[in-house]
Design a protein around this motif. Structure first.
Motif, PDB file in Angstrom:
ATOM      1  N   PRO A  99      18.828  19.789   3.695  1.00  0.00           N
ATOM      2  CA  PRO A  99      19.186  20.928   2.839  1.00  0.00           C
ATOM      3  C   PRO A  99      19.901  20.451   1.593  1.00  0.00           C
ATOM      4  CG  PRO A  99      20.677  20.778   4.710  1.00  0.00           C
ATOM      5  CD  PRO A  99      19.608  19.752   4.940  1.00  0.00           C
ATOM      6  N   ALA A 100      19.923  21.312   0.571  1.00  0.00           N
ATOM      7  CA  ALA A 100      20.492  20.876  -0.707  1.00  0.00           C
ATOM      8  C   ALA A 100      20.751  22.056  -1.625  1.00  0.00           C
ATOM      9  CB  ALA A 100      19.524  19.910  -1.398  1.00  0.00           C
ATOM     10  N   ASP A 101      21.583  21.814  -2.620  1.00  0.00           N
ATOM     11  CA  ASP A 101      21.614  22.659  -3.817  1.00  0.00           C
ATOM     12  C   ASP A 101      20.629  22.037  -4.796  1.00  0.00           C
ATOM     13  OD1 ASP A 101      23.585  24.070  -2.579  1.00  0.00           O
ATOM     14  OD2 ASP A 101      25.162  23.616  -4.026  1.00  0.00           O
ATOM     15  N   VAL A 102      19.915  22.866  -5.532  1.00  0.00           N
ATOM     16  CA  VAL A 102      18.943  22.354  -6.496  1.00  0.00           C
ATOM     17  C   VAL A 102      19.320  22.841  -7.893  1.00  0.00           C
ATOM     18  CG1 VAL A 102      16.541  22.400  -7.250  1.00  0.00           C
ATOM     19  CG2 VAL A 102      17.080  22.175  -4.827  1.00  0.00           C
ATOM     20  N   ALA A 103      19.433  21.900  -8.800  1.00  0.00           N
ATOM     21  CA  ALA A 103      19.723  22.223 -10.196  1.00  0.00           C
ATOM     22  C   ALA A 103      18.429  22.153 -10.994  1.00  0.00           C
ATOM     23  CB  ALA A 103      20.750  21.252 -10.770  1.00  0.00           C
ATOM     24  N   LEU A 118      16.778  18.596  -9.962  1.00  0.00           N
ATOM     25  CA  LEU A 118      17.621  17.669  -9.216  1.00  0.00           C
ATOM     26  C   LEU A 118      17.924  18.261  -7.848  1.00  0.00           C
ATOM     27  CD1 LEU A 118      20.260  16.634 -11.929  1.00  0.00           C
ATOM     28  CD2 LEU A 118      17.974  15.696 -11.550  1.00  0.00           C
ATOM     29  N   LYS A 119      17.524  17.574  -6.800  1.00  0.00           N
ATOM     30  CA  LYS A 119      17.813  18.020  -5.434  1.00  0.00           C
ATOM     31  C   LYS A 119      19.087  17.317  -4.972  1.00  0.00           C
ATOM     32  CE  LYS A 119      15.621  18.728  -0.939  1.00  0.00           C
ATOM     33  NZ  LYS A 119      16.246  17.737  -0.051  1.00  0.00           N
ATOM     34  N   LEU A 120      20.157  18.085  -4.876  1.00  0.00           N
ATOM     35  CA  LEU A 120      21.472  17.541  -4.545  1.00  0.00           C
ATOM     36  C   LEU A 120      21.695  17.691  -3.047  1.00  0.00           C
ATOM     37  CD1 LEU A 120      23.279  19.335  -7.511  1.00  0.00           C
ATOM     38  CD2 LEU A 120      22.518  16.946  -7.476  1.00  0.00           C
ATOM     39  N   ASN A 121      21.194  16.724  -2.284  1.00  0.00           N
ATOM     40  CA  ASN A 121      21.274  16.801  -0.826  1.00  0.00           C
ATOM     41  C   ASN A 121      22.719  16.833  -0.352  1.00  0.00           C
ATOM     42  OD1 ASN A 121      18.498  16.692  -0.727  1.00  0.00           O
ATOM     43  ND2 ASN A 121      18.408  14.511  -0.257  1.00  0.00           N
ATOM     44  N   TYR A 122      22.963  17.642   0.663  1.00  0.00           N
ATOM     45  CA  TYR A 122      24.305  17.759   1.207  1.00  0.00           C
ATOM     46  C   TYR A 122      24.699  16.483   1.938  1.00  0.00           C
ATOM     47  CZ  TYR A 122      23.557  22.784   0.472  1.00  0.00           C
ATOM     48  OH  TYR A 122      23.291  24.006  -0.079  1.00  0.00           O
ATOM     49  N   ARG A 123      25.970  16.175   1.860  1.00  0.00           N
ATOM     50  CA  ARG A 123      26.521  15.071   2.641  1.00  0.00           C
ATOM     51  C   ARG A 123      27.689  15.608   3.455  1.00  0.00           C
ATOM     52  NH1 ARG A 123      31.109  12.720   0.141  1.00  0.00           N
ATOM     53  NH2 ARG A 123      31.596  13.679  -1.853  1.00  0.00           N
ATOM     54  N   THR A 124      27.974  14.945   4.547  1.00  0.00           N
ATOM     55  CA  THR A 124      29.044  15.367   5.450  1.00  0.00           C
ATOM     56  C   THR A 124      30.262  14.479   5.250  1.00  0.00           C
ATOM     57  OG1 THR A 124      27.448  16.137   7.093  1.00  0.00           O
ATOM     58  CG2 THR A 124      29.679  15.720   7.862  1.00  0.00           C
ATOM     59  N   ILE A 142      39.213  19.201   7.865  1.00  0.00           N
ATOM     60  CA  ILE A 142      38.012  19.696   8.529  1.00  0.00           C
ATOM     61  C   ILE A 142      36.797  18.878   8.109  1.00  0.00           C
ATOM     62  CG2 ILE A 142      38.897  22.058   8.719  1.00  0.00           C
ATOM     63  CD1 ILE A 142      37.028  22.769   6.344  1.00  0.00           C
ATOM     64  N   LEU A 143      35.772  18.900   8.940  1.00  0.00           N
ATOM     65  CA  LEU A 143      34.514  18.231   8.624  1.00  0.00           C
ATOM     66  C   LEU A 143      33.632  19.222   7.863  1.00  0.00           C
ATOM     67  CD1 LEU A 143      32.903  15.603   9.043  1.00  0.00           C
ATOM     68  CD2 LEU A 143      31.904  16.649  11.078  1.00  0.00           C
ATOM     69  N   HIS A 144      33.349  18.896   6.584  1.00  0.00           N
ATOM     70  CA  HIS A 144      32.546  19.772   5.725  1.00  0.00           C
ATOM     71  C   HIS A 144      31.125  19.223   5.652  1.00  0.00           C
ATOM     72  CE1 HIS A 144      31.399  22.444   2.547  1.00  0.00           C
ATOM     73  NE2 HIS A 144      32.627  22.897   2.381  1.00  0.00           N
ATOM     74  N   LYS A 145      30.136  20.054   5.946  1.00  0.00           N
ATOM     75  CA  LYS A 145      28.747  19.598   6.032  1.00  0.00           C
ATOM     76  C   LYS A 145      27.912  19.942   4.807  1.00  0.00           C
ATOM     77  CE  LYS A 145      28.653  19.721  11.064  1.00  0.00           C
ATOM     78  NZ  LYS A 145      27.933  20.188  12.283  1.00  0.00           N
ATOM     79  N   SER A 146      28.536  20.520   3.778  1.00  0.00           N
ATOM     80  CA  SER A 146      27.750  20.926   2.607  1.00  0.00           C
ATOM     81  C   SER A 146      28.332  20.404   1.303  1.00  0.00           C
ATOM     82  CB  SER A 146      27.654  22.461   2.553  1.00  0.00           C
ATOM     83  OG  SER A 146      27.025  22.967   3.705  1.00  0.00           O
ATOM     84  N   GLY A 152      28.345   9.290  -9.085  1.00  0.00           N
ATOM     85  CA  GLY A 152      27.756   7.953  -9.083  1.00  0.00           C
ATOM     86  C   GLY A 152      26.766   7.717  -7.963  1.00  0.00           C
ATOM     87  N   GLN A 153      26.552   8.708  -7.123  1.00  0.00           N
ATOM     88  CA  GLN A 153      25.664   8.545  -5.981  1.00  0.00           C
ATOM     89  C   GLN A 153      24.209   8.725  -6.385  1.00  0.00           C
ATOM     90  OE1 GLN A 153      26.996  10.872  -2.660  1.00  0.00           O
ATOM     91  NE2 GLN A 153      25.124  10.546  -1.449  1.00  0.00           N
ATOM     92  N   LYS A 154      23.339   7.942  -5.787  1.00  0.00           N
ATOM     93  CA  LYS A 154      21.906   8.016  -6.081  1.00  0.00           C
ATOM     94  C   LYS A 154      21.286   9.243  -5.425  1.00  0.00           C
ATOM     95  CE  LYS A 154      17.629   5.584  -4.988  1.00  0.00           C
ATOM     96  NZ  LYS A 154      17.049   4.435  -4.266  1.00  0.00           N
TER      97      LYS A 154
END
Length: 336
Positions: A99-103, A118-124, A142-146, A152-154
């Protein structure tokens, strides 16, 4: 594309969380003067300036290209929704696609207009939260999953389309689709054929050279490995590219059999006449130094410029078959 050359004309963010039944589509563009625009520009620069980029054209049957061409200022929001709805349909049918936010953005560089997806995939990751209790605040981790990727991330999937020519620049990653790993972003979503990136081509060439060298010389011949690496390094430094037709002759100049083996491997990839031209220093960085490790755990890092200088480094094969590495003319020795 450098972010300082980009002039943003329109942008919007849509939420494509495939754990939900429907995408959450925005009805309003983003503020073009916000820090978010700088964040998105940085991501466009990062992937368009890398050697992971692929250049391709839409197929005649692509149903995405008409939507992109229709993405004018008057119907930008509606067109961006259609683009993301089509992407969500593919994501929702294949759970391996994250899943992702898409710009979606329209911007110009040197008077040419482009559309970016740009598909900004979620990271935990962990973050803090505050709860108001009866006698005060309670701070927790808390552990955030979105969470979105950092600046700087690819990005795993992104594309930029030249709106005047239809040419596509994209980066992508394989995910499981109907039981097999596929490049869904280009094949299913954009519906364009994407050739190998410069980085992939360089990896194929260097892996083929390594496999042939190991077959004939063995994996333990460190000096021979350095000779091979040095040939590739010199080609990249002097010419900025590798001519596949000639690199085999230069690397395996003393063996016609090894040259033929290299040519056969390149034929399998239809790369016999390719010119590999990496533009990012990060891609060729691995050729700039040689890392050696002995069986006793001693580690040596030799810059290729020093390896080429016999007054600095010498490999000596001893009578008992062992190897000595002589490092010469040391002016200062630092300990880290």
């Amino acid at each position: 594309m450098l972010k300082d050359d980009m002039i943003m004309k329109a942008g919007i963010i849509h939420i494509l969380d495939s754990s939900m039944a429907m995408p959450v589509l925005s009805d309003y563009p983003i503020d073009l003067g916000s820090d978010l625009c700088d964040f998105l520009k940085a991501h466009i620069e990062k992937f368009t300036e890398s050697d992971d980029i692929k250049n391709c054209q839409f197929s005649d049957l692509s149903d995405i290209m008409p939507i992109i061409r229709d993405c004018t200022p008057e119907n930008f929001v509606d067109s961006s929704k259609l683009l993301c709805e089509k992407l969500f349909q593919i994501m929702n049918s294949n759970i391996d696609i994250p899943p992702a936010d898409v710009a979606v953005m329209v911007f110009s560089v040197k008077s040419c207009d482009y559309l970016a997806i740009l598909k900004l995939n979620y990271r935990t990751s962990y973050t803090h939260t505050t709860r108001q209790l009866e006698n005060g605040n309670s701070n927790e981790i808390i552990l955030h999953k979105s969470l979105l990727p950092t600046q700087g991330q690819k990005l795993s999937e992104a594309c930029v389309v030249d709106l005047s020519t239809g040419e596509v620049m994209l980066t992508e990653k394989k995910y499981e689709v109907n039981g097999e790993k596929r490049l869904y972003f280009s094949e299913l979503y954009l519906q364009c054929h994407a050739p190998l990136s410069q980085k992939s081509k360089l990896d194929i060439v260097t892996k083929a050279v390594e496999q042939i060298n190991d077959k004939y010389y063995g994996k333990d011949d460190a000096e021979r490995r350095m000779e091979v690496k040095n040939v590739i390094y010199q080609e990249l430094e002097e010419n900025g590219a590798l001519q596949v037709e000639s690199i085999g002759e230069k690397v395996f100049k003393d063996s016609l059999e090894m040259q033929e083996a290299f040519s056969e491997k390149m034929e399998k990839y239809n790369m016999t006449t390719e010119v590999v031209e990496p533009k990012s220093q990060r891609t060729i960085k691995k050729f700039q130094k040689q890392h050696l490790t002995t069986e006793t755990g001693i580690e040596i890092t030799i810059p290729m410029e020093e390896y080429q200088n016999p007054d600095r480094v010498e490999f000596i094969t001893n009578s008992d078959g062992t190897i000595s590495v002589l490092i010469k003319n040391i002016g200062r020795l630092d300990s880290k």
